[in-house]
Design a protein around this motif. Structure first.
Motif, mmCIF file in Angstrom:
data_model
loop_
_atom_site.group_PDB
_atom_site.id
_atom_site.type_symbol
_atom_site.label_atom_id
_atom_site.label_comp_id
_atom_site.label_asym_id
_atom_site.label_seq_id
_atom_site.Cartn_x
_atom_site.Cartn_y
_atom_site.Cartn_z
ATOM 1 N N UNK A 119 0.828 -1.218 0.000
ATOM 2 C CA UNK A 119 0.000 0.000 0.000
ATOM 3 C C UNK A 119 0.858 1.263 0.000
ATOM 4 N N UNK A 120 2.006 1.212 0.670
ATOM 5 C CA UNK A 120 2.876 2.387 0.724
ATOM 6 C C UNK A 120 3.457 2.702 -0.649
ATOM 7 N N UNK A 121 3.939 1.698 -1.360
ATOM 8 C CA UNK A 121 4.544 1.968 -2.671
ATOM 9 C C UNK A 121 3.475 2.324 -3.696
ATOM 10 N N UNK A 122 2.263 1.855 -3.470
ATOM 11 C CA UNK A 122 1.178 2.178 -4.394
ATOM 12 C C UNK A 122 0.903 3.677 -4.429
ATOM 13 N N UNK A 123 1.165 4.358 -3.328
ATOM 14 C CA UNK A 123 0.960 5.813 -3.269
ATOM 15 C C UNK A 123 1.834 6.539 -4.279
ATOM 16 N N UNK A 124 2.952 5.903 -4.666
ATOM 17 C CA UNK A 124 3.886 6.507 -5.624
ATOM 18 C C UNK A 124 3.744 5.882 -7.009
ATOM 19 N N UNK A 125 2.653 5.177 -7.227
ATOM 20 C CA UNK A 125 2.443 4.576 -8.532
ATOM 21 C C UNK A 125 3.291 3.352 -8.781
ATOM 22 N N UNK A 127 4.496 -0.869 -7.517
ATOM 23 C CA UNK A 127 3.838 -2.150 -7.240
ATOM 24 C C UNK A 127 4.874 -3.154 -6.752
ATOM 25 N N UNK A 128 4.586 -3.767 -5.595
ATOM 26 C CA UNK A 128 5.397 -4.887 -5.116
ATOM 27 C C UNK A 128 4.568 -6.150 -5.312
ATOM 28 N N UNK A 200 16.077 -19.013 7.566
ATOM 29 C CA UNK A 200 16.808 -18.568 8.748
ATOM 30 C C UNK A 200 17.935 -19.479 9.177
ATOM 31 N N UNK A 201 18.360 -20.375 8.315
ATOM 32 C CA UNK A 201 19.388 -21.347 8.681
ATOM 33 C C UNK A 201 20.803 -20.892 8.344
ATOM 34 N N UNK A 202 20.939 -19.776 7.615
ATOM 35 C CA UNK A 202 22.270 -19.300 7.203
ATOM 36 C C UNK A 202 22.624 -17.953 7.810
ATOM 37 N N UNK A 203 21.649 -17.173 8.200
ATOM 38 C CA UNK A 203 21.894 -15.852 8.748
ATOM 39 C C UNK A 203 20.577 -15.149 9.000
ATOM 40 N N UNK A 204 20.660 -13.974 9.623
ATOM 41 C CA UNK A 204 19.471 -13.203 9.990
ATOM 42 C C UNK A 204 19.349 -12.008 9.051
ATOM 43 N N UNK A 205 18.335 -11.997 8.221
ATOM 44 C CA UNK A 205 18.110 -10.864 7.324
ATOM 45 C C UNK A 205 17.637 -9.669 8.147
ATOM 46 N N UNK A 206 18.374 -8.553 8.060
ATOM 47 C CA UNK A 206 17.999 -7.353 8.820
ATOM 48 C C UNK A 206 17.639 -6.178 7.922
ATOM 49 N N UNK A 207 17.883 -6.315 6.623
ATOM 50 C CA UNK A 207 17.504 -5.265 5.679
ATOM 51 C C UNK A 207 17.409 -5.902 4.298
ATOM 52 N N UNK A 208 16.462 -5.429 3.499
ATOM 53 C CA UNK A 208 16.295 -5.974 2.146
ATOM 54 C C UNK A 208 16.070 -4.838 1.158
ATOM 55 N N UNK A 209 16.718 -4.947 0.005
ATOM 56 C CA UNK A 209 16.468 -4.057 -1.124
ATOM 57 C C UNK A 209 15.570 -4.823 -2.087
ATOM 58 N N UNK A 210 14.382 -4.299 -2.312
ATOM 59 C CA UNK A 210 13.375 -5.000 -3.098
ATOM 60 C C UNK A 210 13.081 -4.256 -4.389
ATOM 61 N N UNK A 211 12.973 -4.989 -5.469
ATOM 62 C CA UNK A 211 12.607 -4.398 -6.747
ATOM 63 C C UNK A 211 11.122 -4.093 -6.791
ATOM 64 N N UNK A 212 10.794 -2.983 -7.415
ATOM 65 C CA UNK A 212 9.398 -2.585 -7.592
ATOM 66 C C UNK A 212 9.094 -2.462 -9.083
ATOM 67 N N UNK A 213 7.830 -2.493 -9.400
ATOM 68 C CA UNK A 213 7.362 -2.298 -10.768
ATOM 69 C C UNK A 213 6.388 -1.128 -10.800
#
Length: 455
Positions: A119-125, A127-128, A200-213
């Motif tokens: 919903x947050x990214x939708x405000x900027x046109x 899409x995730x 979660x068997x290799x490490x703890x994800x603490x931040x992610x860079x996600x592609x948007x459309x």
């Protein structure tokens, strides 16, 4: 135990360390049946990367296992606690750090709810696309951990295709960055993809860079009724064979339709054997739906009804999203399978699943991401009935064996966790498991991260 708590509290706020058994018990397991869960020593809810690093350094120093968790909506036991472990719940790390419409990326912490980000990214046109059925509850970190999918996979793909880069706290507390935020990048091994689906068997994800459309046009949905599941699957084959790219292509069997009607009173056609939902978000969705309607009719559809507007379309999609929840109302417990087969084998998968239900005298409802062959047979049973529980487990295993026989996989999006450890070994074989263990040892030589999961 005392030493563990003293060390944890040195660099964590008091409310981030929970030992009350009435509370920690609620963190012991996810939503899967037939999966053993232990008793955690402590639940930790960090808010910063540094706090996660402190937890992992403490765990390594004291050789205490750590079980990472998101919202615990998983269906394979991957988030289940082990005895004496630290449950590391990441739900408080829930900030959307950046949304960049030029680079078309979002940078998020792992506790961000999927629907909140959408919903947050939708405000900027923007899409995730990945949208699991639990999108109103599940977290991005959990989605990454299980490589989850959703209704839109047939056109837009799964979570793995949208994770560009990660920041990961390793078992010893070191912080590692993987991947990139550029549109392209092939520097070194693709460690980002390695972490996606690692539970979660290799490490703890603490931040992610996600592609948007860019946001697509509003989609329109078509509902087609069929007298047999085989006819509905034939329609799926025809649609894909003709080169159509629906934004979703979903199937619900009669058991599922009736369950949704009982729970939500949605007025679905519960006398039909199979309901196929097809949607398009193209510039002219009505034309695409008309073409698909012809293919459904040719495959034997008894009725084809296109939605007239976005509101009708959303109502149909809501029915599909409620499928798993509705099936859970049939009996006191469910086992939700997650077998994915080639599209050409979809009819065989569904028909033979029906035969398995009859063999074990059980109710098994099937809903499916038909466009990519990902079926969700849901075994409904009385958990208090020992014989029925045994038959449920045996039917579940037979369904997974059927999936492998048809050239498929034991899990398309829910993961392995505890539930499917034995079946992962069967699918990968001894050499495959040996190499998987070697990767695990490279990242987690002490075996502290989510022990007992996967293999």
């Amino acid at each position: 135990m005392d030493d563990l708590l003293v060390r944890l509290r040195e660099h964590l706020p008091a409310d981030a360390v929970i030992t009350d058994p009435d509370i920690t018990g609620g963190y012991a397991h996810d939503m899967a049946s037939f999966c053993a869960a232990g008793t955690p020593a402590v639940v930790v809810l960090p808010r910063t990367v540094e706090q996660v690093q402190h937890v992992m350094r403490t765990a390594t120093a004291l050789r205490v296992p750590v079980v990472p968790q998101g919202a615990r909506t998983g269906l394979s036991g991957a988030a289940n606690a082990s005895d004496g472990c630290i449950v590391l719940s990441l739900v408080k790390m829930d900030r959307i750090l950046e949304v960049n419409p030029v680079d078309r990326v979002a940078v998020v912490e792992p506790g961000v709810i999927n629907a909140v980000l959408s919903r947050e990214v939708q405000k900027l046109g923007l899409y995730y696309p990945p949208d699991p059925s639990s999108w109103e509850m599940c977290t991005i970190g959990g989605n990454i951990g299980t490589a989850s999918g959703g209704l839109c996979c047939v056109k837009y793909g799964v979570t793995a295709e949208y994770v560009l880069g990660l920041e990961v706290v390793l078992a010893d507390g070191r912080l590692m960055s993987t991947g990139r935020r550029t549109a392209k990048g092939v520097a070194g091994y693709d460690l980002t993809r390695l972490f996606v689906g690692s539970e979660g068997s290799l490490g703890i994800v603490v931040k992610a860079v996600l592609a948007l459309r860019p946001s697509p046009p509003p989609q329109l949905v078509l509902a087609a009724e069929f007298a047999t599941a085989a006819a509905a699957c034939d329609a799926v084959v025809r649609i894909m064979e003709r080169g159509h790219t629906p934004s979703l292509l979903e199937l619900m069997d009669r058991t599922t339709i009736q369950a949704v009607n009982r729970m939500a009173h949605m007025g679905l056609p519960d006398s039909t054997e199979a309901l196929l939902l097809a949607a398009f978000d193209t510039p002219d969705p009505a034309a695409d739906l008309a073409a698909v309607a012809e293919l459904c009719t040719a495959a034997g559809a008894t009725q084809v009804v296109p939605a007239e507007d976005a509101a009708e379309s959303e109502l149909l999609l809501q029915a599909r999203r409620l499928s798993l929840t509705a099936l859970e109302t049939i009996k006191s417990a469910t086992m939700i399978d997650d077998v994915c087969v080639p599209r050409s084998k979809l009819a065989a998968m569904i028909e033979r699943t029906s035969a398995i239900a009859a063999k074990y005298d059980l109710t098994i409802g099937v809903c499916a991401h038909a466009g990519d062959g990902n079926t969700h047979p849901v075994v409904c049973f009385d958990a208090a009935d020992e014989d029925e529980s045994r038959r449920a487990r045996e039917s579940f295993d037979e369904i997974m064996a059927l999936g492998l026989e048809l050239g498929g996989t034991i899990t398309g999006e829910h993961g392995v966790g505890v539930l499917k450890k034995e079946w992962l070994a069967r699918e990968l074989g001894p050499v495959g498991i040996e190499m998987q263990r070697a990767v695990k040892h490279a990242f987690d030589p002490l075996g502290l991260l989510n022990p007992g999961k996967l293999f």
